[in-house]
Design an enzyme around this catalytic site. Structure first.
Site, PDB file in Angstrom:
ATOM      1  N   ASP A   1       0.808  -1.224   0.000  1.00  0.00           N
ATOM      2  CA  ASP A   1       0.000   0.000   0.000  1.00  0.00           C
ATOM      3  C   ASP A   1       0.837   1.268   0.000  1.00  0.00           C
ATOM      4  OD1 ASP A   1      -2.209  -1.609   0.178  1.00  0.00           O
ATOM      5  OD2 ASP A   1      -2.408  -1.423   2.352  1.00  0.00           O
TER       6      ASP A   1
ATOM      7  N   ASP B   1      -8.275 -10.994  10.555  1.00  0.00           N
ATOM      8  CA  ASP B   1      -9.678 -11.219  10.199  1.00  0.00           C
ATOM      9  C   ASP B   1     -10.130 -10.511   8.932  1.00  0.00           C
ATOM     10  OD1 ASP B   1      -9.364  -8.710  11.129  1.00  0.00           O
ATOM     11  OD2 ASP B   1     -10.933  -8.773  12.643  1.00  0.00           O
TER      12      ASP B   1
ATOM     13  N   ASP C   1      -1.899  -6.250   9.849  1.00  0.00           N
ATOM     14  CA  ASP C   1      -2.818  -6.948   8.944  1.00  0.00           C
ATOM     15  C   ASP C   1      -2.778  -6.290   7.566  1.00  0.00           C
ATOM     16  OD1 ASP C   1      -4.846  -8.192   7.619  1.00  0.00           O
ATOM     17  OD2 ASP C   1      -6.387  -7.828   9.145  1.00  0.00           O
ATOM     18  N   ASP C   2      -2.280  -7.030   6.586  1.00  0.00           N
ATOM     19  CA  ASP C   2      -2.146  -6.427   5.256  1.00  0.00           C
ATOM     20  C   ASP C   2      -3.426  -6.519   4.431  1.00  0.00           C
ATOM     21  OD1 ASP C   2      -0.628  -4.813   3.749  1.00  0.00           O
ATOM     22  OD2 ASP C   2       0.877  -6.300   3.188  1.00  0.00           O
TER      23      ASP C   2
ATOM     24  N   HIS D   1       1.134   2.429  18.678  1.00  0.00           N
ATOM     25  CA  HIS D   1       0.362   1.653  19.660  1.00  0.00           C
ATOM     26  C   HIS D   1       0.992   0.266  19.840  1.00  0.00           C
ATOM     27  CE1 HIS D   1      -3.447   0.125  21.544  1.00  0.00           C
ATOM     28  NE2 HIS D   1      -2.988  -1.013  21.037  1.00  0.00           N
ATOM     29  N   GLU D   2       1.244  -0.405  18.727  1.00  0.00           N
ATOM     30  CA  GLU D   2       1.783  -1.771  18.819  1.00  0.00           C
ATOM     31  C   GLU D   2       3.166  -1.779  19.472  1.00  0.00           C
ATOM     32  OE1 GLU D   2      -0.161  -4.133  18.420  1.00  0.00           O
ATOM     33  OE2 GLU D   2      -1.745  -2.979  17.451  1.00  0.00           O
TER      34      GLU D   2
ATOM     35  N   HIS E   1       2.935  -2.017  23.078  1.00  0.00           N
ATOM     36  CA  HIS E   1       2.814  -3.409  23.551  1.00  0.00           C
ATOM     37  C   HIS E   1       4.194  -4.073  23.563  1.00  0.00           C
ATOM     38  CE1 HIS E   1      -1.473  -3.499  23.751  1.00  0.00           C
ATOM     39  NE2 HIS E   1      -1.693  -3.434  22.462  1.00  0.00           N
TER      40      HIS E   1
ATOM     41  N   HIS F   1      -3.355  -2.597  27.313  1.00  0.00           N
ATOM     42  CA  HIS F   1      -4.330  -1.584  26.919  1.00  0.00           C
ATOM     43  C   HIS F   1      -4.726  -0.675  28.079  1.00  0.00           C
ATOM     44  CE1 HIS F   1      -5.616  -4.070  23.215  1.00  0.00           C
ATOM     45  NE2 HIS F   1      -4.730  -3.149  22.901  1.00  0.00           N
TER      46      HIS F   1
END
Lengths: 89, 590
Positions: free
Chosen positions: B25, B76, B99-100, B294-295, B298, B304
């Site tokens: 992308d 998903d 997630d691609d 954000h990731e 983690h 969270h």
């Protein structure tokens, strides 16, 4: 000119229509992000009612704690988010 | 903020990362930059540094993938979950996956970096004017070779600045062809292909051969996504074809005609009516920078947050001018401390603030400098007179509370208490009257604990509490004074945590009380069974005895050791169930 425009709707081939009910969506969400039904390796299972699980989810996400699958809760469940569970087990 | 169970963190400040692959992308340089900026979010407020590795194993391995991507936590498809990451540690721990199937942008629609042309790699400017017509996507108008291009200012006619847009006709990424462009048609397993395909792959990525025959040469690369690359539908990510014909009408841009849901779509061939090939048009997409920041939180050890404005809140929302929330800063500095620059720009961790100082109006003698504790009446010196020795504590179904005072176990019920000495052979003593030993207390005690430092005894009943220092008593005072919310109608259990902290339980929640400041710590309440996995959420007594934590419900108790292994016992001390798995990973430390 006062006759309303007629919209034509087409069935698009390959269109994925998710027929998941709100209840199914909620159950799947609550399980996926750790809010209900945690099964330990020993077989000991902590079962949390859907209402409790909803309440936990609502608290974690800063929503009104109704314990109900209301509109704000459903909207929250449909929003894009991180895949890390909120309640790990 | 919240950290992962047992506060995992990197044991070194020079953390390394490696980007294993790229999303089609965005240009790779845009992705590199987004990740670098995402790491800088955290290095700006900690002593951490982040160094990129180009081979070998890094602490944080970053990759893009779709659906099943090798870690038993499949993605998903488009929307839903965007990415996930693992807390610090070896192996997969610390890694971040994106997630691609999402459309990755910088949050405001396609980011199209040009190459060649005369704009030195500038971004496309949408919309732009060419030949008096306005374009909102790259176009191949005006070119015989069909290469898509765009203007990099708002008016090509005026400025003449342009570059070529990502296209398989220009280059490929990855694969084994050093970025060579696709060759069409090409042969794969005997079939001829005139466009990029996902055939032969299970990961959904589009590829092409870079020679005319893959079967013979085995040369291939992945197709970069065009700005008009479609999502979903039945065209496997083919770009929109403008113009395209739908129900006899020609369209120059995406349309929602024909759909009841208002989603924009396009045909991927010149005629939808003939070919029925279509897909959804690109949307604003998700900001790779924001999701990565954000990731990486983690990956550094943060779980969270429930603060909506915090970066570590689990939901995605786009913000134009991002800055870390105070909650995120407190969280990461709890783990790693603040920046060690001579002039730190943020508060150092654990720096006392005015909010940490108890409000003078709410203090009493228990808040003053600790006096030498008066000798607390011990059971051995009690003057209470025994009641009916035939009263059998073992027949009580449910005690009001159970607690430990001076190492002995006390059972309270309806104005009476029994004491079990810590001596092995000691039996339960006959019941005594609460009113004789602690005259200020009501008959029903919901909870009690002894402060291990001062030996003061805290008793809770309903929304009131009392503090006994020997025979001196303070109270009753409202539990709201401690910072408990008015929704708490009683405190059902108390558990010592170290020297100055006590966990107070009520319903399915618990709070941590700082005994010294007489205040509930920030970040509470927490759910009991989230932290003490495997115990009932409706325990009516919780206490610590001889190193074990006990949760009682009816005639059963759950006994948890320091490794959080649980044994469930009945009133006759028969084991009902045991669990060696009562320390679920990912649980937080109270």
């Amino acid at each position: 000119w006062s006759v309303p425009l007629k919209s034509v709707f087409v069935t698009f081939p390959g269109d994925v229509i998710k027929n998941m009910s709100d209840t199914d969506l909620a159950e799947s969400y609550l399980k996926k992000f750790g809010y209900m039904d945690t099964l330990h390796r020993s077989g000991f299972q902590s079962v949390v009612s859907t209402s409790k699980a909803l309440q936990r989810m609502q608290r974690q996400l800063g929503l009104d704690e109704t314990g109900q699958l209301d509109t704000q809760t459903l909207d929250a469940m449909k929003r894009p988010r991180c895949g890390v569970p909120d309640v790990a087990n | 903020y919240k950290t992962f169970y047992r506060n995992p963190k990197w044991d070194h400040n020079d953390v390394t990362y490696r980007i294993l692959n790229y999303s089609p992308d965005l240009d790779s340089s845009v992705i590199d930059d987004a990740f670098a900026r995402a790491f800088k979010v955290w290095s700006d407020v900690t002593p951490l540094t982040f160094t990129r590795l180009f081979d070998g194993t890094a602490d944080i391995m970053i990759s893009f993938g779709k659906k099943n991507h090798g870690d038993f936590s499949p993605f998903d498809g488009k929307h839903g979950t965007l990415a996930h990451a693992y807390g610090p540690g070896k192996g997969i721990q610390g890694d971040a996956h994106f997630d691609d199937d999402e459309f990755w942008t910088l949050g405001k629609g396609p980011v199209v970096k040009t190459s060649y042309g005369n704009a030195e790699g500038a971004m496309c400017h949408f919309p732009f004017v060419f030949g008096g017509k306005t374009y909102t996507t790259c176009t191949s108008e005006g070119r015989a070779d069909k290469l898509p291009w765009c203007a990099t200012t708002d008016d090509y006619d005026r400025d003449g600045k342009y570059g070529f847009c990502p296209s398989e006709l220009l280059y490929t990424t990855g694969g084994n062809s050093d970025g060579a462009k696709c060759v069409f048609p090409f042969v794969f397993l005997g079939d001829e292909y005139n466009s990029c395909t996902t055939e032969g792959r299970s990961d959904g990525y589009r590829w092409c051969a870079t020679t005319s025959n893959y079967d013979q040469d085995k040369k291939f690369g992945f197709c970069p996504n065009r700005d008009t690359t479609t999502i979903g539908g039945n065209a496997e990510g083919e770009p929109c074809h403008f113009p395209f014909v739908f129900l006899g009408k020609e369209y120059d841009s995406c349309t929602s005609e024909g759909r009841g849901d208002g989603k924009l779509w396009c045909g991927t061939t010149s005629s939808y009516d003939d070919d029925k090939k279509w897909g959804f048009c690109p949307d604003q997409g998700y900001s790779l920078f924001l999701v990565a920041a954000h990731e990486f939180g983690h990956a550094l050890g943060l779980d969270h947050s429930n603060i909506r404005e915090a970066l570590m809140y689990p939901m995605y929302s786009y913000v134009e001018d991002f800055s870390l929330h105070e909650d995120d800063i407190e969280g990461i500095q709890y783990l790693y401390g603040g920046r060690t620059d001579p002039k730190p720009t943020v508060p150092q961790p654990n720096t006392p603030t005015t909010t940490d100082i108890p409000d003078p109006d709410e203090t009493d003698s228990t808040d003053e400098p600790e006096p030498e504790p008066e000798p607390t009446n011990r059971p051995t010196t009690t003057t209470s007179s025994p009641l009916d020795p035939t009263k059998d504590a073992c027949k009580v179904i449910k005690f009001d509370t159970i607690t430990v005072i001076g190492g002995d176990l006390y059972f309270f019920k309806d104005g009476h208490y029994w004491r079990k000495s810590r001596k092995e052979d000691s039996a339960l003593k006959s019941p005594m009257l609460i009113s004789e030993r602690w005259p200020a207390l009501p008959a029903v005690i919901d909870s009690a604990f002894e402060d291990v430092v001062t030996k003061k005894l805290y008793f809770f009943s309903g929304t009131k509490f009392w503090v006994y220092t020997g025979k001196n008593v303070l109270g009753p005072r409202s539990i709201e004074k401690l910072g408990l919310p008015d929704s708490v109608q009683k405190v059902e259990g108390a558990l010592q945590r170290g020297q100055n902290k006590v966990l107070l339980f009520s319903g399915e929640n618990f709070w941590r009380l700082d005994v010294k400041t007489q205040k509930i710590d920030k970040g509470y309440p927490k759910y009991t069974d989230v932290v003490f996995g495997g115990v009932p959420i409706d325990a009516h007594e919780v206490f610590l005895y001889e190193g074990h934590t006990f949760f009682c419900r009816d005639r059963f108790y759950w006994r948890m050791n320091s490794r959080r292994q649980i044994h469930v016992m009945d009133a006759e001390d028969n084991e009902v169930e045991s669990s060696s798995d009562a320390g679920p990973s990912g649980m937080e430390e109270p």
